[in-house]
Motif scaffolding. Structure first.
Motif, PDB file in Angstrom:
ATOM      1  N   ASP A 252       0.902  -1.144   0.000  1.00 51.11           N
ATOM      2  CA  ASP A 252       0.000   0.000   0.000  1.00 51.11           C
ATOM      3  C   ASP A 252       0.940   1.193   0.000  1.00 51.11           C
ATOM      4  N   THR A 253       1.112   1.776  -1.143  1.00 49.74           N
ATOM      5  CA  THR A 253       2.124   2.831  -1.253  1.00 49.74           C
ATOM      6  C   THR A 253       1.663   3.927  -2.199  1.00 49.74           C
ATOM      7  N   GLY A 254       2.202   5.085  -1.995  1.00 49.92           N
ATOM      8  CA  GLY A 254       1.816   6.238  -2.805  1.00 49.92           C
ATOM      9  C   GLY A 254       2.482   7.470  -2.248  1.00 49.92           C
ATOM     10  N   THR A 255       1.799   8.581  -2.306  1.00 48.08           N
ATOM     11  CA  THR A 255       2.446   9.816  -1.887  1.00 48.08           C
ATOM     12  C   THR A 255       1.414  10.825  -1.396  1.00 48.08           C
ATOM     13  N   LYS A 256       1.917  11.849  -0.769  1.00 46.34           N
ATOM     14  CA  LYS A 256       1.060  12.992  -0.447  1.00 46.34           C
ATOM     15  C   LYS A 256       1.746  14.235  -0.988  1.00 46.34           C
TER      16      LYS A 256
ATOM     17  N   SER B 242      -1.627  -1.667  -3.930  1.00 47.94           N
ATOM     18  CA  SER B 242      -2.499  -0.496  -3.865  1.00 47.94           C
ATOM     19  C   SER B 242      -1.712   0.793  -4.013  1.00 47.94           C
ATOM     20  N   TYR B 243      -2.259   1.704  -4.782  1.00 50.42           N
ATOM     21  CA  TYR B 243      -1.722   3.065  -4.819  1.00 50.42           C
ATOM     22  C   TYR B 243      -2.656   3.919  -3.977  1.00 50.42           C
ATOM     23  N   ARG B 244      -2.083   4.692  -3.068  1.00 49.03           N
ATOM     24  CA  ARG B 244      -2.875   5.585  -2.253  1.00 49.03           C
ATOM     25  C   ARG B 244      -2.193   6.947  -2.303  1.00 49.03           C
ATOM     26  N   GLY B 245      -2.880   7.927  -2.793  1.00 53.04           N
ATOM     27  CA  GLY B 245      -2.233   9.230  -2.933  1.00 53.04           C
ATOM     28  C   GLY B 245      -3.152  10.369  -2.561  1.00 53.04           C
ATOM     29  N   LEU B 246      -2.578  11.356  -1.937  1.00 50.65           N
ATOM     30  CA  LEU B 246      -3.349  12.539  -1.573  1.00 50.65           C
ATOM     31  C   LEU B 246      -2.759  13.759  -2.275  1.00 50.65           C
TER      32      LEU B 246
END
Lengths: 481, 250
Positions: free
Chosen positions: A342-346, A371-375
Motif C-alpha cells: 500500500d504505497t503512494g504519496t502525499k 495499492s496506490y494511495r495518494g493525496l
C-alpha cells in the motif's frame, strides 16, 4: 559496472531471493522487549546527550498511547512489539576505525550485496554509508565531501558532532506524534544517515546508504535526515536488503528531507527487503514514513523502486510550503506471490504556484495485492497550484489485485489537477507476439515490464537504473506460465 | 520446405482445421484465400505454434523436421515468421529495442554472440530505407498509436530484419491504402528469394496484383477445396466464393 546479457542470464537462473544469505558476525544484541529502560539503554549505548534521551523518552510515551493503524489495504499478523530486540550491532564494527579495520566477514557480506566499498565505488563517484542491523559500519568519502563542507555521516555521529543541526531539524518534518511507526522510530532509532549540504554547494557525487537487517528477531529503525541548504543540490540513493528468514522482521524507518530556498533534493530508493517465500512465509514488514519540506523555489523528487517486503506501507510525501516549489514522486511497486503493498504519496500544496507530479506504476503478479494511495491537497492560499497524477497498473495472471485510492482536496479555485489511471494485463497475445519473434516468455515479460516502467526507470541515476531493471526481472520470475 | 499433412486443429473442442494438406517449396509464393471463418488465420497460428490451438491429427514439417514439440520461439528460431493480422501494442518498448531483443534471442538460440551494435544499426538503416520508414518511427513504442498502415509496414520491417525462411502474411493488405500496399508489397518482393518461401493469406485479389503467387489455394470450412495458379485468384474475384462453396458441397 558494465551490465551484459551474460550477467542477466546468470541472474535469471537464480530463482530464489538472491540477497538471502545470513552473515555470521558476532553481534551485540539487546534482550527482546520495549520499555523506558530499553529506550534509555539505547541512548546510553550511543553516548547520547541528555536532550536526545529525553526526546526519545517523550516519543516512547506518545507511542505507548497510540494504536497501530489499520486503514491500509493490507492484512498481516501484527508484530508483537515486545518480541523484538531493539538494538543489534555487529561487534567488530567501530565507526572510528578506517575501512581496513572492518571485519573481513562484513566486507565479504558487502561483496555479496554487490556493494564494493573500495575502488569501484570511487570510480563510480558514489559515497556510501552502510548500516547493518542497528549501526552504521562504514562511511566512505568523508574527506572529499568535507572539503566542500558537506557532512555525510551516520546520524549517531551527527548527534555527537553536529547537535545544533540535528536538534534544529530532526522531527520537524515527521514529528514524534505523526503516526504509530514514526513515534516508535523516534523512541528507538539506532542509526541511519545524516547529510548536510551547505549553501550554494552542488554535491559532486551520489550519496548512498545501504541498509541491511542481518540479525534474526531484530527490528531496524533507521532515521535519515537530509538538509539541503539554500541553492544546494544533492542526489541521494538508498538500497535495502535482508536475509531470508521464516519469521517476519520489522523495518520502521523515518526519512526527513529539508530543501531550503532554491535547493534541490533527489532521493532514490531501491527497496529489496526479503519478500517472504512463495507460500507467503516470512518477509520484512516495511512501515516507513518519508517526507520532505520544500521552501521557496525548492524541489524534492522521490523515486522509488519497491520490489521487496512482505508488507509495504509507505508514502514519500512533499510539503510544498514555499512559493514556486516543486514536488515529484516516481514509483514502481512490484508485488509477487503473497506480497502486499500500500504505497503512494502525499503532495501538500501550501505555497503559490506550487507544482507536483505523480507517476506511479504498480505491477502485480501471483496472489499479491498492490495499492496506490495518494493525496493531493491544495491549501486555501496555494494560488495557481498544479498537479498531474498518473497511476498505471499492470496485472499478471488472474489471482492478483491492483487498487487505486486517489484523494484530492482542493481549497483554492485556481488549482489545476489532472488524474489519469490505466489498468492493463500482460496478455497472452502480447506474449505470443514476442514468442513468435523468437523471444521466450520470461524475456518477453521482462521486456513488457521494463517498457511499462520506463518513465520511472529513466528518473533513476544510471547506476541504479540497471540494478533496478535487474531487480524487476528477478522479482517477477516464474510469475506467468 | 514446408509440408502440412492432414492437419486437424481445434480450439476449445471445436474443430477448425479439418485435414489440410499443403506443400510449399523454397522460392515459391502461395496464396491462401477463402471466406471469413474458413480457418485461414487459424492455419497461420497453428504453423506458428500458438498454444491455444490443439493439433488433433496430422503434422507440420519444416525442412524435414516435425514441429510438433517446438514452442513458438523455437519455430521462430527455425525461420518461421508470422506477420500478424492485428499486431499487438507493447507500450514503452521501442521498435528498435524490440528488434534488437528478437534478433539477439534468435542468435543466442543458435549459439551466436549478440549482433554488434554497429552491424545492427546498419541493418536497421538499410531495411528502414527499403520500406520507406522514417527513422523517428523506430524510436516509437511498438505499435502504440500506429495507424493501420504503420502497423503492417512495421510487420514487414520486422520480417526484413529477421530474414525468415518461411514468412506467413496474415491479411497484411487489410487496412492499407493503395500507397502503403504498394510499399509493403515491394518490400516483400525484395525479400523474396530462391531460398525462402512466402504464404500470403488474403480475402482479396488486390494484394496479389503486387505479390504474384505461384499457387492459389482456396480454404473453405477447414479444408483446401481448390488449388490452382494465379488465375484462380482472378476467377474468385469475379465470381465470389459462393461457387466454391457449392462445388465443395457437391
Amino acid at each position: 559496472m558494465a551490465y551484459t546479457e551474460e550477467e542477466l542470464k546468470k541472474e535469471l537462473e537464480t530463482k530464489e531471493y538472491e540477497y538471502g544469505f545470513y552473515t555470521d558476525i558476532e553481534s551485540d544484541t539487546f534482550p527482546k522487549g520495549l520499555n523506558e529502560d530499553i529506550v534509555r539503554a539505547i541512548s546510553k549505548k550511543k553516548n547520547e546527550p541528555q536532550w536526545m534521551t529525553d526526546w526519545r523518552l517523550e516519543a516512547f510515551r506518545i507511542w505507548e498511547k497510540m494504536e497501530e493503524p489499520e486503514w491500509a489495504n493490507v492484512h498481516y499478523e501484527k508484530p508483537d512489539f515486545q518480541a523484538i530486540s531493539y538494538y543489534s550491532a555487529p561487534k567488530a564494527a567501530d565507526p572510528n576505525k578506517s575501512l581496513e579495520d572492518v571485519d573481513p566477514d562484513l566486507l565479504e557480506m558487502y561483496r555479496k550485496l554487490g556493494i564494493s566499498v573500495d575502488e569501484q565505488k570511487k570510480l563510480q563517484n558514489v559515497a556510501v554509508d552502510i548500516v547493518v542491523d542497528s549501526v552504521s559500519v562504514a562511511t566512505t568519502f568523508k574527506k572529499t565531501l568535507a572539503e566542500k563542507g558537506i557532512i555525510f555521516m551516520p546520524i549517531s555521529e551527527a548527534i555527537q558532532e553536529h547537535p545544533e543541526l540535528v536538534k534544529k531539524y530532526m522531527g520537524t518534518i515527521v514529528p514524534k506524534t505523526d503516526n504509530f511507526y514514526a513515534a516508535l522510530n523516534s523512541a528507538v532509532f539506532t542509526d541511519g544517515s545524516f547529510c548536510y549540504i551547505p549553501k550554494g554547494v552542488r554535491c559532486p557525487m551520489e550519496l548512498s546508504t545501504y541498509f541491511r537487517i542481518n540479525e534474526g528477531g531484530t527490528g531496524q529503525f533507521e532515521r535519515t535526515l537530509v538538509i539541503a541548504d539554500e541553492s544546494s543540490y544533492v542526489s541521494y540513493l538508498e538500497g535495502c536488503t535482508a536475509p531470508s528468514r521464516d519469521e517476519n522482521q520489522l523495518h520502521a524507518a523515518v526519512v526527513e528531507l529539508i530543501a531550503l530556498d532554491d535547493a534541490e533534493i533527489k532521493y532514490s530508493t531501491v527497496q529489496n527487503w526479503y519478500p517472504g517465500n512463495a507460500e507467503g512465509k516470512g518477509g520484512v514488514y516495511n512501515f516507513v514514513t518519508k517526507r520532505g519540506l520544500c521552501e521557496k523555489n525548492a524541489k524534492i523528487s522521490w523515486t522509488q523502486v519497491e520490489t521487496g517486503s512482505a508488507v509495504t506501507w509507505k508514502y514519500p510525501s512533499c510539503i510544498l510550503k514555499g512559493n514556486n516549489s516543486v514536488g515529484e514522486f516516481y514509483s514502481i511497486a512490484v508485488t509477487n506471490n503473497y506480497q502486499q503493498a500500500d504505497t503512494g504519496t502525499k503532495m501538500i500544496h501550501l505555497g503559490k504556484n506550487t507544482r507536483s507530479t505523480i507517476i506511479s506504476k504498480g505491477i502485480s503478479a501471483g496472489k499479491s495485492q498492490n495499492s496506490y494511495r495518494g493525496l493531493v491537497q491544495i491549501g486555501a492560499r496555494a494560488a495557481n497550484a498544479r498537479n498531474f497524477s498518473q497511476c498505471d497498473s499492470l496485472l499478471m495472471g488472474n489471482e492478483c489485485g491492483a487498487h487505486t485510492f486517489p484523494y484530492i482536496e482542493v481549497k483554492n479555485k485556481s488549482a489545476q489537477i489532472e488524474h489519469e489511471a490505466t489498468t492493463s494485463k500482460i496478455g497472452e497475445d502480447q506474449i505470443f507476439y514476442c514468442n513468435q519473434r523468437g523471444i521466450e516468455t520470461e524475456k518477453a515479460i521482462a521486456l513488457i515490464v521494463n517498457g511499462f516502467s520506463k518513465e520511472v526507470l529513466n528518473k533513476l541515476p544510471m547506476e541504479f537504473a540497471v540494478e533496478a531493471q535487474k531487480l524487476l526481472e528477478i522479482s517477477l520470475e516464474g510469475s506467468v506460465g | 520446405m514446408l509440408k502440412i499433412n492432414d492437419l486437424h486443429a481445434s480450439v476449445e473442442d471445436k474443430e477448425i482445421l479439418k485435414g489440410i494438406n499443403l506443400s510449399v517449396n523454397a522460392g515459391e509464393v502461395h496464396a491462401i484465400m477463402g471466406p471469413n471463418g474458413s480457418g485461414k488465420s487459424t492455419l497461420a497460428s497453428v504453423i506458428a505454434g500458438k498454444e491455444e490451438f490443439e493439433v488433433t491429427k496430422g503434422n507440420v514439417v519444416l525442412n524435414g523436421e516435425d514441429l510438433e514439440d517446438d514452442s513458438p520461439e523455437d519455430r521462430a528460431h527455425k525461420g518461421v515468421f508470422l506477420s500478424f493480422q492485428y499486431p499487438v501494442e507493447i507500450p514503452g518498448v521501442s521498435v528498435t529495442n524490440f528488434m534488437k531483443t528478437a534478433i539477439n534471442e534468435s542468435r543466442k538460440a543458435k549459439g551466436l554472440e549478440d549482433m554488434p551494435a554497429k552491424e545492427m544499426l546498419k541493418m536497421i538503416r538499410e531495411k528502414a530505407e527499403m520500406l520507406e520508414i522514417d527513422r523517428k518511427f523506430l524510436s516509437r513504442s511498438l505499435n502504440e498509436g500506429f495507424s493501420g498502415g504503420e502497423k503492417k509496414r512495421n510487420e514487414i520491417f520486422q520480417m526484413a530484419m529477421l530474414e525468415p525462411k518461411l514468412a506467413i502474411l496474415d491479411e497484411t493488405d487489410s487496412g492499407l491504402d493503395i500507397d502503403a500496399l504498394r510499399i509493403v508489397a515491394n518490400g516483400v518482393n525484395k525479400l523474396k528469394s530462391k531460398d525462402n518461401a512466402v504464404i500470403v493469406i488474403t480475402h482479396y485479389q488486390r494484394l496479389l496484383e503486387y505479390i504474384v503467387p505461384d499457387f492459389v489455394h482456396v480454404l473453405h470450412n477447414g479444408k483446401i477445396v481448390k488449388s490452382g495458379g494465379k488465375e484462380l485468384a482472378l476467377e474468385l474475384e469475379a465470381k465470389g466464393y459462393d461457387w466454391i462453396k457449392n462445388e465443395a458441397v457437391v
